[in-house]
Design a protein around this motif. Structure first.
Motif, PDB file in Angstrom:
ATOM      1  N   SER A  58       0.929  -1.178  -0.015  1.00 39.01           N
ATOM      2  CA  SER A  58       0.012  -0.063  -0.033  1.00 39.01           C
ATOM      3  C   SER A  58       0.838   1.104  -0.138  1.00 39.01           C
ATOM      4  N   PRO A  59       0.455   2.459  -0.370  1.00 38.16           N
ATOM      5  CA  PRO A  59       1.039   3.642  -0.466  1.00 38.16           C
ATOM      6  C   PRO A  59       1.628   3.992   0.890  1.00 38.16           C
ATOM      7  N   ASP A  60       0.886   3.759   1.840  1.00 42.87           N
ATOM      8  CA  ASP A  60       1.639   4.288   3.334  1.00 42.87           C
ATOM      9  C   ASP A  60       2.487   3.101   3.778  1.00 42.87           C
ATOM     10  N   GLY A  61       2.424   2.046   3.251  1.00 39.21           N
ATOM     11  CA  GLY A  61       3.185   0.794   3.642  1.00 39.21           C
ATOM     12  C   GLY A  61       2.654   0.071   4.816  1.00 39.21           C
ATOM     13  N   THR A  62       1.361   0.291   5.152  1.00 39.48           N
ATOM     14  CA  THR A  62       0.825  -0.503   6.172  1.00 39.48           C
ATOM     15  C   THR A  62       0.461  -2.048   5.713  1.00 39.48           C
ATOM     16  N   GLY A  82      -5.446 -14.386  -2.965  1.00 41.82           N
ATOM     17  CA  GLY A  82      -4.778 -12.906  -2.571  1.00 41.82           C
ATOM     18  C   GLY A  82      -4.857 -12.921  -0.889  1.00 41.82           C
ATOM     19  N   GLU A  83      -3.623 -12.486  -0.527  1.00 45.59           N
ATOM     20  CA  GLU A  83      -3.650 -12.488   0.916  1.00 45.59           C
ATOM     21  C   GLU A  83      -3.228 -11.036   1.531  1.00 45.59           C
ATOM     22  N   LEU A  84      -3.663 -10.629   2.498  1.00 44.24           N
ATOM     23  CA  LEU A  84      -3.463  -9.304   3.120  1.00 44.24           C
ATOM     24  C   LEU A  84      -2.341  -9.518   4.296  1.00 44.24           C
ATOM     25  N   VAL A  85      -1.383  -9.024   4.260  1.00 42.18           N
ATOM     26  CA  VAL A  85      -0.149  -8.737   5.083  1.00 42.18           C
ATOM     27  C   VAL A  85      -0.185  -7.604   5.974  1.00 42.18           C
ATOM     28  N   PHE A  86      -0.163  -7.564   7.120  1.00 42.83           N
ATOM     29  CA  PHE A  86      -0.196  -6.283   8.032  1.00 42.83           C
ATOM     30  C   PHE A  86       1.393  -6.224   8.375  1.00 42.83           C
ATOM     31  N   ASN A  87       1.745  -5.212   7.709  1.00 40.50           N
ATOM     32  CA  ASN A  87       3.166  -4.957   7.790  1.00 40.50           C
ATOM     33  C   ASN A  87       3.711  -4.269   9.041  1.00 40.50           C
ATOM     34  N   GLU A  88       2.587  -3.503   9.609  1.00 37.62           N
ATOM     35  CA  GLU A  88       3.217  -2.747  11.049  1.00 37.62           C
ATOM     36  C   GLU A  88       2.756  -3.391  12.315  1.00 37.62           C
ATOM     37  N   ASN A  89       1.865  -4.253  12.219  1.00 39.47           N
ATOM     38  CA  ASN A  89       1.505  -5.015  13.332  1.00 39.47           C
ATOM     39  C   ASN A  89       1.740  -6.618  13.252  1.00 39.47           C
ATOM     40  N   ASP A  90       1.517  -7.214  14.344  1.00 39.55           N
ATOM     41  CA  ASP A  90       1.891  -8.803  14.357  1.00 39.55           C
ATOM     42  C   ASP A  90       0.510  -9.695  14.140  1.00 39.55           C
ATOM     43  N   HIS A  91      -0.432  -9.056  13.228  1.00 38.32           N
ATOM     44  CA  HIS A  91      -1.631  -9.703  12.972  1.00 38.32           C
ATOM     45  C   HIS A  91      -1.441 -10.926  12.044  1.00 38.32           C
ATOM     46  N   LYS A  92      -2.529 -11.779  12.098  1.00 35.20           N
ATOM     47  CA  LYS A  92      -2.076 -13.003  11.138  1.00 35.20           C
ATOM     48  C   LYS A  92      -2.430 -12.477   9.784  1.00 35.20           C
TER      49      LYS A  92
END
Length: 134
Positions: A58-62, A82-92
């Motif tokens: 994403s543009p903000d890197g989140t 497609g899978e969503l990766v949370f870059n700033e948290n330790d979410h699954k």
């Protein structure tokens, strides 16, 4: 009170108790059956992983969306997951996209929270696309 009236009263009470027990058992059975159908046919956590295709951040890197192609074998067409990766948290990691009869993934971000995957617009992290629900 005569014994006939007492017998009828007890009979009604027993009938009500049996009816309530059967209703509860029926509802529990229907609930277990319903969850089993969901788990077998619609649970996105049970999808095959597939082979990596591409990813976009994403543009903000989140968030990062990663796309994989799943090959179901000789009798089943390809599908894109497609899978969503949370870059700033330790979410699954969360599967947000599943589409059948696709082999490529075109991922573009409209803004920090809106992604378009093969023409399907999703507001992350809440939205999902699953072709089985169309």
């Amino acid at each position: 009170m005569d014994s006939d009236a007492v017998f009828k009263s007890d009979k009604r009470r027993v009938f009500k108790e049996i009816l309530i027990i059967l209703l509860i058992v029926g509802l529990v059975t229907a609930g277990i059956f319903g969850y089993g159908v969901y788990w077998l046919f619609y649970d996105m956590a049970r999808l095959p992983e597939g082979d990596f295709l591409t990813e976009e951040t994403s543009p903000d890197g989140t968030y990062t969306v990663r796309a994989y192609v799943a090959n179901g074998g000789a009798t089943v067409s390809y599908a894109v997951r497609g899978e969503l990766v949370f870059n700033e948290n330790d979410h699954k990691v969360k599967t947000i996209y599943w589409s059948y009869r696709e082999e490529d993934a075109d991922i573009t971000w409209k803004d920090d929270d809106t992604v378009v995957i093969n023409g399907h617009t999703l507001d992350v992290p809440g939205d999902r696309y699953d072709f089985r629900h169309d």
